[in-house]
Design a protein around this motif. Sequence first.
Motif, PDB file in Angstrom:
ATOM      1  N   HIS A   1     -32.460  37.842 -43.541  1.00  0.00           N
ATOM      2  CA  HIS A   1     -33.920  37.954 -43.488  1.00  0.00           C
ATOM      3  C   HIS A   1     -34.481  37.291 -42.229  1.00  0.00           C
ATOM      4  CE1 HIS A   1     -33.754  39.238 -47.672  1.00  0.00           C
ATOM      5  NE2 HIS A   1     -33.013  38.183 -47.926  1.00  0.00           N
ATOM      6  N   GLN A   2     -33.903  37.558 -41.073  1.00  0.00           N
ATOM      7  CA  GLN A   2     -34.325  36.852 -39.866  1.00  0.00           C
ATOM      8  C   GLN A   2     -35.781  37.119 -39.513  1.00  0.00           C
ATOM      9  OE1 GLN A   2     -31.745  36.941 -36.506  1.00  0.00           O
ATOM     10  NE2 GLN A   2     -33.235  35.940 -35.193  1.00  0.00           N
ATOM     11  N   GLN A   3     -36.274  38.333 -39.739  1.00  0.00           N
ATOM     12  CA  GLN A   3     -37.669  38.609 -39.391  1.00  0.00           C
ATOM     13  C   GLN A   3     -38.644  37.790 -40.234  1.00  0.00           C
ATOM     14  OE1 GLN A   3     -38.069  42.910 -39.352  1.00  0.00           O
ATOM     15  NE2 GLN A   3     -38.208  42.774 -37.123  1.00  0.00           N
ATOM     16  N   VAL A   4     -38.246  37.429 -41.441  1.00  0.00           N
ATOM     17  CA  VAL A   4     -39.091  36.577 -42.275  1.00  0.00           C
ATOM     18  C   VAL A   4     -39.279  35.219 -41.598  1.00  0.00           C
ATOM     19  CG1 VAL A   4     -39.231  35.405 -44.516  1.00  0.00           C
ATOM     20  CG2 VAL A   4     -38.432  37.758 -44.395  1.00  0.00           C
ATOM     21  N   LEU A   5     -38.253  34.759 -40.906  1.00  0.00           N
ATOM     22  CA  LEU A   5     -38.362  33.481 -40.191  1.00  0.00           C
ATOM     23  C   LEU A   5     -39.474  33.507 -39.150  1.00  0.00           C
ATOM     24  CD1 LEU A   5     -34.604  32.573 -39.722  1.00  0.00           C
ATOM     25  CD2 LEU A   5     -36.302  31.256 -40.998  1.00  0.00           C
ATOM     26  N   GLY A   6     -39.690  34.637 -38.511  1.00  0.00           N
ATOM     27  CA  GLY A   6     -40.785  34.759 -37.553  1.00  0.00           C
ATOM     28  C   GLY A   6     -42.131  34.549 -38.228  1.00  0.00           C
ATOM     29  N   PHE A   7     -42.300  35.139 -39.413  1.00  0.00           N
ATOM     30  CA  PHE A   7     -43.549  34.947 -40.156  1.00  0.00           C
ATOM     31  C   PHE A   7     -43.697  33.507 -40.639  1.00  0.00           C
ATOM     32  CE2 PHE A   7     -43.081  39.613 -40.754  1.00  0.00           C
ATOM     33  CZ  PHE A   7     -44.258  39.981 -40.112  1.00  0.00           C
ATOM     34  N   ILE A   8     -42.595  32.888 -41.028  1.00  0.00           N
ATOM     35  CA  ILE A   8     -42.640  31.485 -41.448  1.00  0.00           C
ATOM     36  C   ILE A   8     -43.052  30.608 -40.266  1.00  0.00           C
ATOM     37  CG2 ILE A   8     -41.206  29.530 -42.158  1.00  0.00           C
ATOM     38  CD1 ILE A   8     -39.692  31.545 -43.982  1.00  0.00           C
ATOM     39  N   ALA A   9     -42.482  30.871 -39.091  1.00  0.00           N
ATOM     40  CA  ALA A   9     -42.854  30.103 -37.901  1.00  0.00           C
ATOM     41  C   ALA A   9     -44.337  30.288 -37.580  1.00  0.00           C
ATOM     42  CB  ALA A   9     -41.984  30.510 -36.708  1.00  0.00           C
ATOM     43  N   ILE A  10     -44.846  31.508 -37.722  1.00  0.00           N
ATOM     44  CA  ILE A  10     -46.281  31.746 -37.497  1.00  0.00           C
ATOM     45  C   ILE A  10     -47.096  30.985 -38.548  1.00  0.00           C
ATOM     46  CG2 ILE A  10     -48.106  33.493 -37.617  1.00  0.00           C
ATOM     47  CD1 ILE A  10     -46.075  35.427 -36.290  1.00  0.00           C
ATOM     48  N   GLY A  11     -46.649  31.010 -39.788  1.00  0.00           N
ATOM     49  CA  GLY A  11     -47.343  30.262 -40.840  1.00  0.00           C
ATOM     50  C   GLY A  11     -47.375  28.774 -40.559  1.00  0.00           C
ATOM     51  N   MET A  12     -46.250  28.228 -40.088  1.00  0.00           N
ATOM     52  CA  MET A  12     -46.211  26.808 -39.747  1.00  0.00           C
ATOM     53  C   MET A  12     -47.124  26.519 -38.553  1.00  0.00           C
ATOM     54  SD  MET A  12     -42.193  25.970 -40.503  1.00  0.00           S
ATOM     55  CE  MET A  12     -42.251  24.177 -40.405  1.00  0.00           C
ATOM     56  N   ALA A  13     -47.194  27.439 -37.607  1.00  0.00           N
ATOM     57  CA  ALA A  13     -48.107  27.266 -36.468  1.00  0.00           C
ATOM     58  C   ALA A  13     -49.551  27.224 -36.953  1.00  0.00           C
ATOM     59  CB  ALA A  13     -47.909  28.387 -35.451  1.00  0.00           C
ATOM     60  N   VAL A  14     -49.893  28.092 -37.891  1.00  0.00           N
ATOM     61  CA  VAL A  14     -51.250  28.114 -38.442  1.00  0.00           C
ATOM     62  C   VAL A  14     -51.541  26.805 -39.178  1.00  0.00           C
ATOM     63  CG1 VAL A  14     -52.724  29.231 -40.176  1.00  0.00           C
ATOM     64  CG2 VAL A  14     -51.422  30.615 -38.556  1.00  0.00           C
ATOM     65  N   ILE A  15     -50.567  26.310 -39.930  1.00  0.00           N
ATOM     66  CA  ILE A  15     -50.735  25.041 -40.650  1.00  0.00           C
ATOM     67  C   ILE A  15     -51.008  23.906 -39.667  1.00  0.00           C
ATOM     68  CG2 ILE A  15     -49.475  23.268 -41.955  1.00  0.00           C
ATOM     69  CD1 ILE A  15     -48.195  25.609 -43.541  1.00  0.00           C
ATOM     70  N   TYR A  16     -50.241  23.843 -38.575  1.00  0.00           N
ATOM     71  CA  TYR A  16     -50.450  22.761 -37.604  1.00  0.00           C
ATOM     72  C   TYR A  16     -51.758  22.931 -36.839  1.00  0.00           C
ATOM     73  CZ  TYR A  16     -45.984  20.856 -38.809  1.00  0.00           C
ATOM     74  OH  TYR A  16     -44.958  20.298 -39.515  1.00  0.00           O
ATOM     75  N   CYS A  17     -52.211  24.156 -36.629  1.00  0.00           N
ATOM     76  CA  CYS A  17     -53.552  24.360 -36.052  1.00  0.00           C
ATOM     77  C   CYS A  17     -54.610  23.836 -37.013  1.00  0.00           C
ATOM     78  CB  CYS A  17     -53.798  25.831 -35.759  1.00  0.00           C
ATOM     79  SG  CYS A  17     -53.193  26.367 -34.177  1.00  0.00           S
ATOM     80  N   GLY A  18     -54.432  24.125 -38.282  1.00  0.00           N
ATOM     81  CA  GLY A  18     -55.356  23.609 -39.291  1.00  0.00           C
ATOM     82  C   GLY A  18     -55.361  22.089 -39.333  1.00  0.00           C
TER      83      GLY A  18
END
Length: 168
Positions: free
Chosen positions: A71-88
Motif C-alpha cells: 500500500h505504498q500510495q497510502v503512505l503518500g496520503f498519510i504523509a500529506i495528512g501529517m503535513a496538514v496536522i503540523y500546519c494545524g
Amino acid sequence: LYCGWFDKYYNYAQLNPALLWLAVFYLLFLVLPFIFHLVKKTPVTIERFILALINAVFAFGFMWHMLHEKHQQVLGFIAIGMAVIYCGMGSLFRRRLPTDSKTLFGSFALAVTFLTMAFPLHLRAHGITLAWVVEAPVLVYLGYRFRYAPVRMFGALVLLLSLIRLFD
C-alpha cells in the motif's frame, strides 16, 4: 508498549487495528508535549519538541513498515495528512504562543518535510520532479517572507533535488 506488541504479535491480518492504535499513540504523543505550554502560554522547551519529532519518526516508520510493500500510495496520503496536522499545530502555536518562533517554524518545517516526502511516495517519475519544482520556489519565498534561513535552505535543497532529477 506498541513496539513490544508489534514485535511479538503483529501480522498482516492485523493491519487495520495496528494502524488504528498507532494513530491513537501518535495523536496522544503529538499533543502531550505541548499541552502545558499551550495552556500556560510559555515557550516550548527543546526537549518537548524533540519528543514530538521522535513521535513523528516512530509513527511514520511503523506505518512505512506495515504499508510500503502492498500500500505504498497510502503512505503518500498519510504523509500529506501529517503535513496538514503540523500546519494545524503551527497555526495553533502562532495564536497561542506568538513569541515562540522556534516552535512555530519547527512545526512548519515538519509539515514541509512530510509534504516533500509525500511526492515520491505517491507520484511516479516526472510527477515527483514537477511537484518539487513547484514546491521549491514556494519554500524559498516563504523563507524570505518570514526571514527564516532554514526554510530558504530547505527550499534550495528541494530545488537542487528537482534539478538533479530533471537532468538525470
